[in-house]
Every structure is written in C-alpha cells, then in structure tokens.
Design a protein around this motif. Structure first.
Motif, short mmCIF file in Angstrom:
data_model
loop_
_atom_site.label_atom_id
_atom_site.label_comp_id
_atom_site.label_asym_id
_atom_site.label_seq_id
_atom_site.Cartn_x
_atom_site.Cartn_y
_atom_site.Cartn_z
N SER A 146 0.82 -1.22 0.00
CA SER A 146 0.00 0.00 0.00
C SER A 146 0.85 1.27 0.00
CB SER A 146 -0.93 0.00 1.21
OG SER A 146 -0.19 0.04 2.41
N GLN A 147 2.13 1.13 0.39
CA GLN A 147 3.01 2.30 0.45
C GLN A 147 3.77 2.55 -0.86
OE1 GLN A 147 5.57 1.75 3.84
NE2 GLN A 147 3.85 1.46 5.25
N LEU A 148 3.59 1.68 -1.84
CA LEU A 148 4.26 1.89 -3.12
C LEU A 148 3.66 3.09 -3.84
CD1 LEU A 148 4.58 -1.81 -4.40
CD2 LEU A 148 6.35 -0.38 -3.36
N PRO A 149 4.48 3.95 -4.42
CA PRO A 149 3.95 5.18 -5.04
C PRO A 149 3.23 4.94 -6.36
CG PRO A 149 6.32 5.02 -5.34
CD PRO A 149 5.95 3.89 -4.44
N GLU A 150 3.52 3.81 -7.05
CA GLU A 150 2.97 3.63 -8.38
C GLU A 150 1.62 2.93 -8.41
OE1 GLU A 150 5.99 0.32 -7.57
OE2 GLU A 150 5.81 2.48 -7.30
N ILE A 151 1.03 2.59 -7.26
CA ILE A 151 -0.25 1.88 -7.29
C ILE A 151 -1.38 2.85 -7.63
CG2 ILE A 151 0.50 0.15 -5.61
CD1 ILE A 151 -1.13 1.62 -3.51
N THR A 152 -2.37 2.32 -8.30
CA THR A 152 -3.54 3.12 -8.68
C THR A 152 -4.58 3.14 -7.57
OG1 THR A 152 -4.65 1.24 -9.69
CG2 THR A 152 -3.12 2.48 -11.10
N GLY A 153 -5.58 3.94 -7.76
CA GLY A 153 -6.66 4.01 -6.77
C GLY A 153 -7.41 2.71 -6.66
N ARG A 154 -7.62 2.04 -7.79
CA ARG A 154 -8.32 0.75 -7.77
C ARG A 154 -7.50 -0.30 -7.04
NH1 ARG A 154 -10.15 -2.77 -13.14
NH2 ARG A 154 -11.19 -4.45 -11.96
N GLN A 155 -6.19 -0.29 -7.29
CA GLN A 155 -5.32 -1.24 -6.60
C GLN A 155 -5.29 -0.96 -5.09
OE1 GLN A 155 -1.72 -0.49 -8.77
NE2 GLN A 155 -2.09 -2.15 -10.25
N ALA A 156 -5.29 0.31 -4.74
CA ALA A 156 -5.31 0.65 -3.31
C ALA A 156 -6.59 0.17 -2.64
CB ALA A 156 -5.15 2.16 -3.15
N ALA A 157 -7.72 0.28 -3.36
CA ALA A 157 -8.99 -0.19 -2.79
C ALA A 157 -8.97 -1.71 -2.60
CB ALA A 157 -10.15 0.22 -3.71
N MET A 158 -8.38 -2.41 -3.57
CA MET A 158 -8.29 -3.87 -3.46
C MET A 158 -7.37 -4.26 -2.31
SD MET A 158 -8.06 -4.89 -7.51
CE MET A 158 -7.89 -6.64 -7.12
N ILE A 159 -6.27 -3.53 -2.14
CA ILE A 159 -5.36 -3.82 -1.03
C ILE A 159 -6.05 -3.58 0.31
CG2 ILE A 159 -3.25 -3.04 0.12
CD1 ILE A 159 -2.09 -2.47 -2.66
N GLN A 160 -6.82 -2.51 0.38
CA GLN A 160 -7.55 -2.21 1.62
C GLN A 160 -8.57 -3.30 1.92
OE1 GLN A 160 -6.88 0.08 3.78
NE2 GLN A 160 -8.58 -0.43 5.15
N GLU A 161 -9.23 -3.81 0.88
CA GLU A 161 -10.20 -4.88 1.07
C GLU A 161 -9.52 -6.17 1.55
OE1 GLU A 161 -13.58 -7.33 -1.52
OE2 GLU A 161 -12.54 -5.59 -2.38
N LEU A 162 -8.37 -6.48 0.96
CA LEU A 162 -7.60 -7.65 1.40
C LEU A 162 -7.12 -7.47 2.84
CD1 LEU A 162 -5.47 -8.42 -1.79
CD2 LEU A 162 -7.36 -9.79 -0.86
N TYR A 163 -6.77 -6.24 3.18
CA TYR A 163 -6.30 -5.95 4.54
C TYR A 163 -7.44 -6.20 5.54
CZ TYR A 163 -3.46 -3.65 8.08
OH TYR A 163 -2.71 -3.38 9.20
N GLN A 164 -8.64 -5.79 5.20
CA GLN A 164 -9.79 -6.02 6.08
C GLN A 164 -10.10 -7.51 6.20
OE1 GLN A 164 -12.90 -3.65 4.37
NE2 GLN A 164 -12.06 -1.70 5.11
N ILE A 165 -9.98 -8.23 5.08
CA ILE A 165 -10.24 -9.68 5.11
C ILE A 165 -9.21 -10.39 5.99
CG2 ILE A 165 -10.25 -11.78 3.71
CD1 ILE A 165 -11.41 -10.12 1.43
#
Length: 355
Positions: free
Chosen positions: A174-193
C-alpha cells in the motif's frame, strides 16, 4: 464363594440357593413343630390310648393334614420371599459393588485431564468385560481428545504467522507510489479480510482453550474495577455511538478469570455495536448480582434459541464471524454463570447473572 469368571446369573442363583438353604435350616424347628402338632398328632393319640388300655379317640386326621399343609405352604412362601429380599438387598449389593465402583470411576473421569481412573477388578465375567470395554473407551477418548487439542492449538498458532506476514506485505504494498486508486482499494479490502481472518483465528483459539479447560487459574477480582478499567477500550469500540456506564455498586468481588471476564464484556459490547442504529446508545450496567449490556436497535428481536450458537448470524446482519456470543456463553459456562437475552421497546439486552 464366587468362582473366577463365573456369570452374573449363575452367581446370583447360587447366592439365592444358599440364602434359601440357610433360612430352611433356621426354620427346621418350626417344621418339626408343624409335623408333630398336625401330621403325627393322631398317631401319638392312638399309641397313647392303646398303651393306656383306653378306647380309640375320635380322629380329625383330614383337618390336621389340611391345616398342616396350609401352614407349611405359608412358611415356604415366607422363606422364599425372605430369601429373595435377602439376596436382592444384601447379597446382590456385594455382587454389584464392582459395577457401582466402575460407575463412580467413569463419573469422575475428566477427559481434559488425560488421566483414566483405575477400575475395580471383578470375578464376575460380565463386569470384567465391562471393565475392559470402559478402559479401552476412556483411553481412546483421552487419546483422541489430546490429538484434537494439539491440532487446534497448532493450527491456530501456525495460522497466525502467515496472516501476520500477509498483513505486513499488504502494508508494504500500500506504500508503493505507483499503485492506482483501484489497486489501493483492493489492497484495503484484502487488509480487512486478513484482519477478519486473524480475529476469527483468535476467537477459535480462545474457544478451543476453554473447551480444553486450559484456563485453570481463577482469582478474586473486583468486577467494578474490571469494568472501569475496560471503559476506555469499550469507548474505542463503540465509535460514534453513545456509551453509558451505569455502575450501581462500589465493589463486587468475584472468583473469576480476569482475562476471560474482560473478553466476555468486550464481546458483548462489540455485539451491541453491530446490532445498533446510527447515533444509538450502548448501556453497560453492573448490579449486585449481574452484568448487562443494552443497546438501541432498528432491527427486530433476535432468535433467543440460536444466538449463542457458533457461527450463527442473523440473515439481515452479515457483520462479524458469529463467535462473539458463543465466547460469552462459553465464559459463562466456565464460571458457572447464567446468560440471558431479552428484547423490549426496540432495545436488545444481554444479562450475565453471577452465581
């Protein structure tokens, strides 16, 4: 004397025969008196009359025989009944003593201890076979319990490591600068799971420990002190809801496991938050003999017959993993407390009654 490897029926019949023979021996003088007074009475009268040169007396032989027979039948019935009672009440107690000793040993068996109580020996074939069967059953149960206990503990501990690694990788990703907004949302969802999986794993481990009676340490705790110490944590759980603490006693000493008591209170509050409405209220109340958590709700009454089941969740509320109230019930069962659910005027209320 009992024979080795004799059957229960044979031993009981032998004891009954011995009791009957002893009673007949004791009653022998009474049988002698009956014979002399009824059957031999007329013969004695005849002999005495002939010896004295007197005419033969009037005989009542038929009446004496009938009276003697009836008295003998009655005496036989009394002896047989006494033998039955004696065998059932006194002799059978000794015969069945190994059975009751085995029953007491099985009743004292606690599978979580892993120790099989010794079973008494018996010369009765049925009881000897029962002893062998019970011994194999308890040893097998203790062995299976140990395997399941080790599996649940190891599985829970082994799961913690990959879950922690996954959460760490997600943090880095999630701290990588090149991730997109969609990728960040998916990472956040995986983090919650992953967080949900971690909580589920901890709850399962806690239930397994309580099922395995691994919380053996209890101490004198002040319930008021415990609740007051939990209030800052409970306030963080309720979020934007209003938390009201109604402590109606200054002190409430209990014999309990502090960590389990704190877990019970936290799970009740989490449940109250999940079944609350926006801007609602959670009331934590502690009385002389009970602890309760009450909350406002926009939903209807919950199923009181199933809410304490593991993994049960109301169909209209998919939040949580369905283990919070199961943990509350397990903690109450561990301490010998009771827990009740009630719904009134749009409010859910769970009450823990201290024994």
């Amino acid at each position: 004397m009992e024979l080795r490897n004799t059957s229960l029926l044979r031993t009981t019949l032998a004891r009954f025969a011995v009791c009957t023979a002893l009673l007949l021996l004791v009653a022998a003088p009474l049988f002698y008196w009956l014979t002399k007074s009824f059957y031999a009475e007329d013969m004695i009268d005849i002999i005495e009359s002939v010896e004295a040169g007197q005419p033969l007396p009037k005989l009542d032989l038929e009446q004496d025989i009938m009276a003697g027979m009836m008295l003998q039948y009655f005496l036989f019935a009394v002896i047989t009944g006494s033998a039955v009672v004696l065998t059932a009440r006194i002799v059978s107690k000794r015969i069945w003593r190994p059975f009751y000793d085995m029953l007491a040993a099985v009743d004292s068996f606690r599978i979580e201890s892993g120790v099989c109580p010794p079973l008494p020996d018996s010369r009765i074939r049925e009881f000897a076979e029962l002893k062998d069967a019970l011994g194999r059953l308890m040893e097998g149960s203790a062995s299976s319990y140990k395997v399941q206990k080790e599996f649940s503990e190891n599985a829970s501990h082994e799961l913690q490591t990959p879950l922690a690694v996954m959460r760490g990788k997600l943090d880095l990703l999630s701290q990588l600068p090149e991730i997109t907004g969609r990728q960040a949302a998916m990472i956040q969802e995986l983090y919650q799971i992953s967080g949900r999986m971690s909580r589920l794993n901890r709850n399962l481990l806690l239930l397994a420990k309580m099922d395995n009676s691994q919380f053996d340490s209890t101490e004198e705790v002040d319930a008021v002190e415990v609740v007051r110490g939990l209030l800052p944590y409970l306030e963080s759980l309720v979020g934007g809801l209003k938390l009201t603490a109604d402590l109606r006693v200054d002190t409430l000493p209990l014999r309990a496991n502090r960590s389990l008591m704190e877990s019970m209170a936290a799970n009740l509050v989490v449940n109250a938050v999940r079944h609350n409405r926006e801007g609602g209220e959670v009331v934590v109340r502690l009385c002389a003999g009970s602890f309760s958590v009450e909350n406002t709700s926009c939903s209807g009454e919950l199923d009181a017959g199933r809410i304490f089941e593991r993994f049960y969740r109301p169909s209209d509320n998919p939040k949580g993993n369905g283990l919070g109230l199961a943990i509350v019930k397990a903690v109450c069962d561990y301490h010998g407390w009771g827990v009740e659910y009630a719904y009134s005027e749009g409010r859910h209320r769970f009450t823990v009654k201290f024994a």
